[in-house]
Design a protein around this motif. Structure first.
Motif, PDB file in Angstrom:
ATOM      1  N   VAL A   1     -15.114 -15.539  45.254  1.00  0.00           N
ATOM      2  CA  VAL A   1     -14.338 -15.950  44.069  1.00  0.00           C
ATOM      3  C   VAL A   1     -13.065 -15.103  44.011  1.00  0.00           C
ATOM      4  N   GLY A   2     -11.920 -15.767  43.840  1.00  0.00           N
ATOM      5  CA  GLY A   2     -10.657 -15.042  43.663  1.00  0.00           C
ATOM      6  C   GLY A   2     -10.209 -14.282  44.895  1.00  0.00           C
ATOM      7  N   ASP A   3     -10.538 -14.767  46.065  1.00  0.00           N
ATOM      8  CA  ASP A   3     -10.082 -14.102  47.287  1.00  0.00           C
ATOM      9  C   ASP A   3      -8.552 -14.103  47.311  1.00  0.00           C
TER      10      ASP A   3
ATOM     11  N   ARG B   1     -10.348  -8.853  48.166  1.00  0.00           N
ATOM     12  CA  ARG B   1      -8.918  -8.775  48.519  1.00  0.00           C
ATOM     13  C   ARG B   1      -7.991  -9.147  47.362  1.00  0.00           C
ATOM     14  N   MET B   2      -8.456  -8.983  46.152  1.00  0.00           N
ATOM     15  CA  MET B   2      -7.628  -9.294  44.972  1.00  0.00           C
ATOM     16  C   MET B   2      -6.371  -8.441  44.944  1.00  0.00           C
TER      17      MET B   2
ATOM     18  N   GLY C   1     -22.931 -11.198  43.169  1.00  0.00           N
ATOM     19  CA  GLY C   1     -23.633 -10.874  44.405  1.00  0.00           C
ATOM     20  C   GLY C   1     -23.227  -9.532  44.978  1.00  0.00           C
ATOM     21  N   ASN C   2     -23.460  -9.384  46.264  1.00  0.00           N
ATOM     22  CA  ASN C   2     -23.136  -8.131  46.951  1.00  0.00           C
ATOM     23  C   ASN C   2     -21.641  -8.024  47.249  1.00  0.00           C
ATOM     24  N   HIS C   3     -21.250  -6.825  47.615  1.00  0.00           N
ATOM     25  CA  HIS C   3     -19.880  -6.553  48.083  1.00  0.00           C
ATOM     26  C   HIS C   3     -18.822  -6.939  47.047  1.00  0.00           C
ATOM     27  N   LEU C   4     -19.121  -6.621  45.828  1.00  0.00           N
ATOM     28  CA  LEU C   4     -18.186  -6.890  44.722  1.00  0.00           C
ATOM     29  C   LEU C   4     -16.845  -6.201  44.993  1.00  0.00           C
ATOM     30  N   GLY C   5     -15.748  -6.947  44.783  1.00  0.00           N
ATOM     31  CA  GLY C   5     -14.419  -6.338  44.898  1.00  0.00           C
ATOM     32  C   GLY C   5     -14.089  -5.816  46.281  1.00  0.00           C
ATOM     33  N   TYR C   6     -14.612  -6.444  47.285  1.00  0.00           N
ATOM     34  CA  TYR C   6     -14.386  -5.994  48.660  1.00  0.00           C
ATOM     35  C   TYR C   6     -12.889  -6.000  48.993  1.00  0.00           C
TER      36      TYR C   6
ATOM     37  N   PRO D   1     -20.349  -1.216  44.953  1.00  0.00           N
ATOM     38  CA  PRO D   1     -20.159  -0.773  46.351  1.00  0.00           C
ATOM     39  C   PRO D   1     -19.836   0.722  46.410  1.00  0.00           C
ATOM     40  N   ALA D   2     -20.101   1.318  47.537  1.00  0.00           N
ATOM     41  CA  ALA D   2     -19.875   2.763  47.713  1.00  0.00           C
ATOM     42  C   ALA D   2     -18.405   3.122  47.601  1.00  0.00           C
ATOM     43  N   THR D   3     -17.538   2.149  47.805  1.00  0.00           N
ATOM     44  CA  THR D   3     -16.102   2.433  47.775  1.00  0.00           C
ATOM     45  C   THR D   3     -15.489   2.237  46.387  1.00  0.00           C
TER      46      THR D   3
END
Lengths: 270, 298
Positions: free
Chosen positions: A157-159, A179-180, A192-197, A213-215
């Protein structure tokens, strides 16, 4: 004047490119001219009146009935007017929309609101992957406007979201807000997973605790003054987002993605 | 014209065009919104030396403010758009950004937008966040007490500055009491400010001076201690003169404010030592807006 109504006669086997049928493109055309427009249907071309029964005359108020998941590009680059779709829509609904409003009374496929510039898209069902995202290879997704999804949204969503607001009453899949560059995504359900990647800037507003996420780093709890303004702007929506009970201004703030420029934020209701 | 024993001079106040804007300051409570507003409108009595004229228009209830907190509306007037923008930005940066719990919003719509927090955002040193909400751009600037929220721009409108009237009284306390009564009523009128301390000015000026470097000097015709040695405008029984200066967003707004102010002065009447109401003008040469006292009170 009654809405120009296009009722799908049967479900074609191949996908249909619906991009010629927008309010702005149909403006000033007669019903005969509209009937003679050809649509890409797989490798073939097909006249509008072969595919749809046509009634009504108001081209600025377009109703598509019996829609199904192979009607792509509905509302592409819509520039004013109102489009309503009864049934599901295919990929790229509202892609590049400039102004106007589209309501889908069903589910939407992948890339809905892709690179949308302005206007309002309501999806009363579920949305597919890459909602409000950018076309593959492009750097900017949605650049403005509002998307409201009453059901769930898929992954990514929102890539590459650049501006605008995406509101999801249900759940969002993996890589929400990936990638926002800026903008706001609000999810009332689970994410889901990897929120805000690889998120650069922008806001992910969440009602439920996600897997952080850890980051992303914890910035503590805060009362943020902009949230009442944001919720006030939702007041006119026919949505759970308009409910004052859904509003809040106390949040846990996480900053990230620190593996990217790290100016994005995840705000979680507390 | 005589009202309750008070002579209304057949004269007019002369005002000139200005540029104006309104900003809304909110805070955790009215006390802190007012502190910020007072700081922002401080040292802004006259464009002659302050660069702008500013004042508090009124307090706002939480229902009237964009963020639902108590607030204060302020008006700022300057001779030109550039000067107005500079004053607004400087004052917002030093007096509102710095004030605990404050937020700053546009208070007036116009086709001409001037920066409110647009450039203050750089104080955020890259950590500032933009939000476009309902078509308006806001900036969230991280500060030590949390976040400073400010709207990016506010509107600039044409306005009128320099409406005035003079209260001529038998004694200094009587002149001040009359002006206080006037100010209390005038503050109820929207779209106007009385920029001088407490709304009252005791050092009305005339154009020019015997000293070449000064563009304005004391209005000796209305100085009671000079009655015997200058071309005075005062009768022997006048011992004190005070002036109320009004800036407004339109001529009509100033009309209304002058009317209720002069009515309040007249209500005290000659028995309270109020002898005359007059006005400052420059023969009609300075400004295109003329406020004829007798017409306003007719």
């Amino acid at each position: 004047m009654s809405a120009l109504t296009l009722t799908l006669k049967s479900h074609p086997a191949q996908r249909v490119d619906m991009s010629p049928l927008t309010c702005n493109k149909l403006k000033d055309l007669t019903l005969a001219e509209i009937a003679a427009i050809t649509l890409q249907n797989g490798k073939a071309k097909i006249r509008v009146d072969e595919l749809f029964a046509i009634s009504g005359e108001d081209t600025q108020n377009l109703l598509i009935k019996n829609s199904f998941e192979k009607l792509d590009f509905i509302g592409k680059e819509l520039d004013g007017g109102t489009m309503t779709v009864e049934g599901d829509v295919g990929a790229y609904c509202a892609i590049g929309m400039k102004t106007g409003a589209i309501t889908v009374n069903g589910n939407a496929g992948i890339f809905a609101a892709c690179e949308m510039k302005k206007g309002f898209l309501t999806i009363n069902g579920n949305a597919g992957d890459f909602l409000g995202g950018a076309l593959p290879g492009n750097k900017m997704g949605m650049k403005g406007g509002t998307v409201l999804v009453k059901g769930n949204a898929g992954e990514r969503v929102g890539d590459h979201l650049r501006r605008g607001v995406i509101l999801i009453e249900g759940n969002a899949g993996d890589y929400c807000g990936s990638r926002m560059t800026a903008g706001t995504i609000a999810v009332m359900g689970q994410v889901g997973n990897h929120l805000g990647y690889a998120m650069r800037r922008g806001t992910l507003l969440l009602w439920n605790q996600p897997k952080i996420p850890a980051t992303f780093n914890d910035c503590g709890t805060h009362t943020l003054a902009f949230l009442p303004l944001l919720f006030a702007s939702f007041k006119s929506l026919n949505s759970k987002f308009a409910d004052s009970a859904a509003a809040f201004n106390r949040v846990q703030r996480f900053g990230g993605d620190m593996a990217e420029m790290g100016r994005g934020e995840v705000l979680i209701k507390i | 014209m005589i009202i309750n024993g008070v002579v209304i001079d057949k004269t007019f106040a002369e005002a000139f065009p200005m540029k104006a804007t309104r900003a809304i300051i909110t805070a955790q409570n009215e006390k802190w919104a007012m502190i910020s507003a007072q700081a922002m409108t401080g040292f802004a009595t006259s464009v002659i030396a302050c660069g702008c004229e500013a004042g508090i228009e009124r307090t706002l209830t939480p229902e009237e403010t964009p963020d639902g907190r108590p607030g204060v509306a302020i008006l700022i007037f300057a001779m030109g758009g550039k000067g107005l923008a500079k004053q607004l930005e400087t004052r917002a940066g030093q007096c509102v950004l710095t004030s605990p719990t404050s937020a700053l919003f546009a208070g007036i719509d116009s086709d001409i937008a001037i920066p409110l927090g647009k450039n203050l955002r750089y104080f955020g040193d890259g950590f500032q966040i933009s939000k476009l909400i309902g078509g308006k751009r806001y900036w969230r600037v991280p500060v030590m007490d949390g976040e400073f929220l400010t709207e990016a721009t506010t509107g600039q409108v044409n306005a009128v500055g320099g409406g005035n009237f003079l209260v001529l009284a038998q004694s200094q306390p009587q002149a001040l009491a009359a002006c206080e009564a006037a100010i209390e009523e005038m503050r109820k009128i929207p779209n106007v400010i009385m920029p001088f301390p407490g709304g009252v000015v005791r050092s009305g000026s005339k154009v020019g001076s015997k000293y070449k470097s000064l563009g304005a000097s004391t209005n000796d015709a209305f100085c009671p201690t000079l009655k015997g040695i200058t071309k005075t405008d005062l009768s022997p029984d006048i011992e004190s003169v005070m002036e109320i200066v009004i800036d407004g967003l339109s001529k009509e707004d100033i009309d209304k404010a002058m009317r209720v102010g002069m009515q309040a002065v007249c209500a005290l009447g000659a028995d309270a030592g109020i002898k005359r109401i007059s006005a400052g003008n420059y023969g009609g040469k300075l400004g295109p807006f003329h406020f004829h006292l007798q017409e306003i009170l007719a």
